[in-house]
Structure formats: structure tokens, C-alpha cells
Scaffold this active site. Structure first.
Site, mmCIF file in Angstrom:
data_model
loop_
_atom_site.group_PDB
_atom_site.id
_atom_site.type_symbol
_atom_site.label_atom_id
_atom_site.label_comp_id
_atom_site.label_asym_id
_atom_site.label_seq_id
_atom_site.Cartn_x
_atom_site.Cartn_y
_atom_site.Cartn_z
ATOM 1 N N HIS A 2 0.989 -1.208 0.020
ATOM 2 C CA HIS A 2 -0.029 -0.227 -0.050
ATOM 3 C C HIS A 2 0.828 1.303 -0.058
ATOM 4 C CE1 HIS A 2 -3.331 2.707 0.888
ATOM 5 N NE2 HIS A 2 -3.300 2.441 2.302
ATOM 6 N N SER A 31 -36.182 -9.436 -9.916
ATOM 7 C CA SER A 31 -37.452 -9.242 -10.509
ATOM 8 C C SER A 31 -37.772 -7.757 -11.249
ATOM 9 C CB SER A 31 -38.490 -9.294 -9.666
ATOM 10 O OG SER A 31 -38.639 -8.285 -8.610
#
Ligand code: NAD
Ligand code: MG
Length: 336
Positions: free
Chosen positions: A108, A252
């Protein structure tokens, strides 16, 4: 990103006959050290004498050595201890023992980017940052896969820093998934922003706020848990596998209409404005300064905030429900 590096781009020779030392045996240290060893790299683990992970490393077939001893004569030194502990470790126990032409590897960019560590001119300074927790770096490697990595070169004393970084990313499995070149600045700022606004900070606050909204309205806390936390994984899996399109394909029409017509009211202009503020604090160094001061003065606020998160009522509900799921690994230390 102009190039995506894969296995054929890495020159494995760059690590041949080079002594690699991994400092720290936590999330990344463990995963990377084990992968390097399995890739045939000459690797040792350097730890504080009597440190918490010494026995664990021994149990996994290492003969850990104190940090100074490990760094002495090493060609590649990987700093895989917590970011806030790296500056002191580097100044006191690494720098005095580092040989000219060695490479210092970070996972990092934090300490280099915010000037907390300034290595001498005669060493390479590179970063190989897996885009995933250390446990996954190991798990994917064992399955013949890899976690994507970013690599960057901050200082190229030898003229072969980039080649070494790519070979290192290859040895920990990164090139199996893909490796991209970046800069320390870009990696640091995007990584901090991601974990603050989206991944850790953003996601957990979204989950808790949704859960609280349902519970305060009188709905069952367990049902609210399934709705706001448990099901998130199913949605994230779809996004991970195939983006927005795949999610839309599986939910859906009613869910899609609700998403499209309501989502932008949750994440609205004000939220975006605050994301920009958070990014600005990262870019101008305010976040780094605040975190370093917090750490230097005993991390009291940090521990208080952490405890408050752990005391959130969703935690008790979650523990009860998850204890009934046979398939959830109750693995201690599988950190994100
Ligand atoms: P960690 O907290 O899991 O590992 C800590 C290790 O360092 C342990 O072996 C511990 O005993 C040792 N240690 C702790 N304090 C020490 C000290 N003062 N001196 C010497 N050793 C000490 O750390 P981590 O999360 O693996 O982070 C290591 C680096 O990897 C950091 O730069 C981090 O930003 C980076 N990184 C982490 C992740 C992640 O998923 N955890 C992902 C990408 C990059
Ligand atoms: Mg949170």
C-alpha cells in the site's frame, strides 16, 4: 490503464537467486510469504522477537528470524506490518541493515506517498498491492487462481525495479488474474477512498441505516437482517460476476423498477458532495495526518468508534442467525 500484465509478461528470472524477506505474518504477510514459497522463491519471514504471529509462522513451517537479522543481506524486503507501525520499524530496524541495490516492497502506498518513510537513494522502492485481503491472496493461489494486483515504482535505483515488481506480483499469483501499473499516489488515494466511501465505511453504514429504518418502523429485526445484510452478498456476487447487467437479469422487474426509481434518492447530490469532501481530505493529506495523530496518541477515538460499531444491535441479531448457518466459516482473523 494502458496495459494489463498477465503471466507471460513477467520475467521470473528477476527473482531467481534473490533473497526475499517478508516482514510481518498477518493478513498480507502470511498470504504472500506462503505463495512466494510455493512459487519456488527463496523467502524468509522476519518478525519481532516474541511477537504474536511468531508461533503461527513456526506452525506453518517457517523459521522466523528477528527483523534486523532478516534484512541483513536480503535483496528484497517486503514491509507487511500495519501501515502505522511501518515508519518506526523501517527507520529503526530496516534502513540500517539494508544493502545498496536492495528493493523495498510495499503493499500500500500510504507511507511513501505521505512522506512517513523516505528510503535512501540507493534502493529500489516498489509497490505490489493485491486488490483483496491476504486470506484470499492465499486461497485463490491454492486454487490455481490469483487476486488482481496493482504495481508501481517510486524509486528505480537499479534500473530493473519494474521488472522485479512484476515478477513479485507473478510469484504471489497476481498475474493469473491481471496486474496493472499505477503510481503510489494513485493507489493510495483510490484505495483510501474506496475503503472509506464505498467498501467499508459506505457499505456498513448503508446496511445499518437500512436495518435501523426497518426496525424503528416495527419490523422484525431478524427479517430486517436478512433483507439489509444477508442478501447484500447475493447482489454483490452478481455485480462481481457480471456488473449491473447481470444483477438486472436476475432480480424481478419490480426490484428493477424500485432500484431505478428510488436508488438515486438514497445516494443523492448531497451524498456525492460528501464523497468529494472525503476525497479532498485524502488528497490534501488531512486524513493521513488525522490517522497518524490518532495512532500516536493511543488510538482512543479509534477504539471507541470500533467498540460502538461492535455494539450495534445488528451484531447480536447477526450472531444468533449466523450460528444456525452451517455453511458460514466462523474463521477467526479472516479479515477484509
Ligand atoms: P496485519 O495487521 O494483518 O499484520 C500485522 C503483522 O505485523 C503481524 O505479523 C504482526 O505481528 C506484525 N506487527 C504488528 N505490529 C508490528 C510492529 N510494530 N513491528 C513489527 N511487526 C509488527 O497487516 P496487513 O493488514 O496485512 O497490512 C500489511 C500491509 O498490507 C499494509 O501496508 C496494508 O495497507 C497492506 N494491505 C493490506 C490488505 C489487507 O487485506 N489486510 C490489503 C492490501 C494491502
Ligand atoms: Mg461503519
Amino acid at each position: 490503464m494502458d496495459k494489463f500484465f498477465t503471466e507471460t509478461d513477467a520475467n521470473k528470472e528477476a527473482l531467481r537467486d534473490r533473497r526475499v524477506v517478508v516482514l510481518g505474518y498477518g493478513s498480507q504477510g502470511r498470504g504472500q510469504a506462503l505463495n512466494l514459497r510455493d512459487s519456488g522463491v527463496d523467502v524468509a519471514v522476519g518478525l519481532r522477537s516474541g511477537g504474536t504471529t511468531w508461533a503461527q509462522a513456526e506452525g506453518e513451517g517457517w523459521e522466523p528470524v528477528p527483523v534486523e537479522t532478516a534484512v541483513e543481506g536480503a535483496d528484497v524486503v517486503c514491509l507487511l506490518v500495519p501501515d502505522m507501525d511501518q515508519p518506526e520499524l523501517y527507520q529503526q530496524h530496516v534502513a540500517p541493515h539494508l544493502k545498496p541495490g536492495a528493493a523495498v516492497v510495499f503493499a500500500h502506498g500510504f507511507n511513501i506517498h505521505y512522506d512517513a518513510i523516505a528510503p535512501a537513494d540507493n534502493v529500489d522502492v516498489i509497490m505490489v498491492a493485491p486488490k483483496g485481503p491476504g486470506a484470499l491472496v492465499r486461497e485463490q493461489f491454492e486454487q490455481g487462481r490469483g487476486v488482481p494486483c496493482l504495481f508501481a515504482v517510486h524509486q528505480d535505483a537499479t534500473g530493473s525495479a519494474a521488472e522485479l515488481a512484476l515478477a513479485y506480483a507473478d510469484a504471489i499469483g497476481g498475474t493469473r488474474a491481471g496486474v496493472m501499473q499505477t503510481t503510489f499516489r494513485e493507489e493510495t488515494e483510490t484505495d483510501l477512498f474506496g475503503e472509506q466511501a464505498v467498501l467499508c465505511g459506505g457499505a456498513t453504514e448503508l446496511v445499518c441505516a437500512g436495518w435501523e429504518t426497518l426496525v424503528e418502523a416495527g419490523y422484525d429485526p431478524q427479517l430486517a437482517y436478512f433483507e439489509c445484510l444477508h442478501e447484500l452478498k447475493l447482489i454483490v456476487d452478481l455485480l462481481y460476476e457480471g456488473g449491473l447487467a447481470r444483477m438486472h437479469k436476475f432480480v424481478s422487474d419490480t426490484a428493477k423498477y424500485g432500484d431505478l426509481s428510488r436508488g438515486k434518492r438514497v445516494i443523492d447530490e448531497q451524498t456525492r458532495q460528501r464523497m468529494k469532501e472525503i476525497l479532498a481530505e485524502i488528497q490534501d493529506g488531512r486524513f493521513a495526518k488525522e490517522w497518524r495523530e490518532e495512532h500516536a496518541t493511543g488510538s482512543k477515538n479509534y477504539h471507541a468508534m470500533l467498540q460502538a460499531d461492535l455494539d450495534h444491535p445488528i451484531e447480536q441479531v447477526g450472531q444468533q442467525l449466523r450460528s444456525r448457518f452451517a455453511w458460514i466459516r466462523q474463521e477467526e482473523g479472516a479479515t477484509a
